[in-house]
Enzyme design. Sequence first.
Site, mmCIF file in Angstrom:
data_model
loop_
_atom_site.group_PDB
_atom_site.id
_atom_site.type_symbol
_atom_site.label_atom_id
_atom_site.label_comp_id
_atom_site.label_asym_id
_atom_site.label_seq_id
_atom_site.Cartn_x
_atom_site.Cartn_y
_atom_site.Cartn_z
ATOM 1 N N LYS A 42 0.883 -1.363 0.212
ATOM 2 C CA LYS A 42 -0.143 -0.130 0.060
ATOM 3 C C LYS A 42 0.914 1.261 -0.021
ATOM 4 O O LYS A 42 0.454 2.335 -0.354
ATOM 5 C CB LYS A 42 -0.947 0.084 1.355
ATOM 6 N N GLY A 43 1.947 1.046 0.553
ATOM 7 C CA GLY A 43 2.811 2.264 0.709
ATOM 8 C C GLY A 43 2.858 3.197 -0.383
ATOM 9 O O GLY A 43 3.006 4.441 -0.144
ATOM 10 N N ASP A 99 7.514 3.433 -2.851
ATOM 11 C CA ASP A 99 7.748 4.362 -1.925
ATOM 12 C C ASP A 99 9.334 4.289 -1.325
ATOM 13 O O ASP A 99 9.829 5.163 -1.511
ATOM 14 C CB ASP A 99 6.862 3.996 -0.631
ATOM 15 N N ASP A 102 14.327 -0.582 -0.274
ATOM 16 C CA ASP A 102 15.210 -0.868 0.957
ATOM 17 C C ASP A 102 16.210 -2.204 0.391
ATOM 18 O O ASP A 102 17.091 -1.764 -0.142
ATOM 19 C CB ASP A 102 14.514 -1.327 2.041
ATOM 20 N N ARG A 164 1.099 6.671 7.777
ATOM 21 C CA ARG A 164 0.961 6.823 6.168
ATOM 22 C C ARG A 164 0.698 8.083 5.791
ATOM 23 O O ARG A 164 1.119 8.454 4.712
ATOM 24 C CB ARG A 164 0.192 5.553 5.317
HETATM 25 P P1 IMP Z 1 12.359 -4.479 0.372
HETATM 26 O O1 IMP Z 1 13.083 -3.219 -0.617
HETATM 27 O O2 IMP Z 1 11.981 -5.651 -0.474
HETATM 28 O O3 IMP Z 1 13.293 -4.545 1.557
HETATM 29 O O4 IMP Z 1 11.253 -3.799 0.856
HETATM 30 C C1 IMP Z 1 10.786 -2.459 0.689
HETATM 31 C C2 IMP Z 1 9.361 -2.118 1.485
HETATM 32 O O5 IMP Z 1 9.587 -2.435 2.779
HETATM 33 C C3 IMP Z 1 8.927 -0.928 1.145
HETATM 34 O O6 IMP Z 1 8.025 -0.889 -0.027
HETATM 35 C C4 IMP Z 1 8.315 -0.635 2.534
HETATM 36 O O7 IMP Z 1 6.938 -1.057 2.308
HETATM 37 C C5 IMP Z 1 8.758 -1.548 3.513
HETATM 38 N N1 IMP Z 1 10.014 -0.394 4.141
HETATM 39 C C6 IMP Z 1 11.408 -0.397 4.021
HETATM 40 N N2 IMP Z 1 11.910 0.337 4.758
HETATM 41 C C7 IMP Z 1 10.904 0.864 5.463
HETATM 42 C C8 IMP Z 1 10.832 1.997 6.392
HETATM 43 O O8 IMP Z 1 11.783 2.846 6.718
HETATM 44 N N3 IMP Z 1 9.904 2.515 6.930
HETATM 45 C C9 IMP Z 1 8.497 1.876 6.489
HETATM 46 N N4 IMP Z 1 8.520 1.011 5.566
HETATM 47 C C10 IMP Z 1 9.646 0.480 5.049
HETATM 48 MG MG MG Z 2 5.061 -1.438 4.749
#
Ligand code: IMP
Ligand code: MG
Length: 179
Positions: A42-43, A99, A102, A164
């Site tokens: 959803k982010g 969003d 990470d 959010r």
């Molecule tokens: P990744 O890149 O697969 O680790 O995951 C990315 C997702 O993790 C993003 O779309 C967010 O939903 C969540 N996420 C990563 N870092 C943060 C943060 O600092 N705050 C809130 N959600 C985060």
């Molecule tokens: Mg999230």
Amino acid sequence: MHEDVQKVLITREQIAERVAQMGTQIAADYQGEPLLVVSVLKGAAIFMADLVRAIDAPVEMDFMAVSSYGSSHESSGVVRVIKDLNAPVEGRHVLIAEDVLDSGLTLNYVVKMLRSRNPKSVEVAAFLVKEGAQKAPVECKYTGFACPDEFLVGYGLDYAERYRNLPYVGVLDPKVYLG
Ligand code: IMP
Ligand code: MG
């Protein structure tokens, strides 16, 4: 500022300015060709809503929902599709709005999946990219801001589904998750 936020990292005004620039750049790059902007719920929905309004070109929107296996704090890279896109992407320019990039594990999977469906192109626009956090390669053509590898909330980013709706990006006070 919200009492659970330790410090504001990116203000509402900075966000508006940067997203407008990204939209202008994207419209220029696609040269009037139709674009399907996709986001993973959803982010990214908040960023996507602002981004599409900044793109002066024919744009459609579609959404996916995925869940990643493993603990809630770290994504495992194994992704289960909860809700797929409504329409086929074959022959289309696809732009994934994210969003925050990470670990990149989720997005790496989603990009591969969409590429396998014979689109004309697949690119990524990430509002935030966490510096030094990537474990899986994701080519991100458009980046809003580089940010530190801290837990952030606001502008779509949540902690336990909260915050959010904050209009800025801030660092969550550790007292919230350390109890
Ligand atoms: P990744 O890149 O697969 O680790 O995951 C990315 C997702 O993790 C993003 O779309 C967010 O939903 C969540 N996420 C990563 N870092 C943060 C943060 O600092 N705050 C809130 N959600 C985060
Ligand atoms: Mg999230």
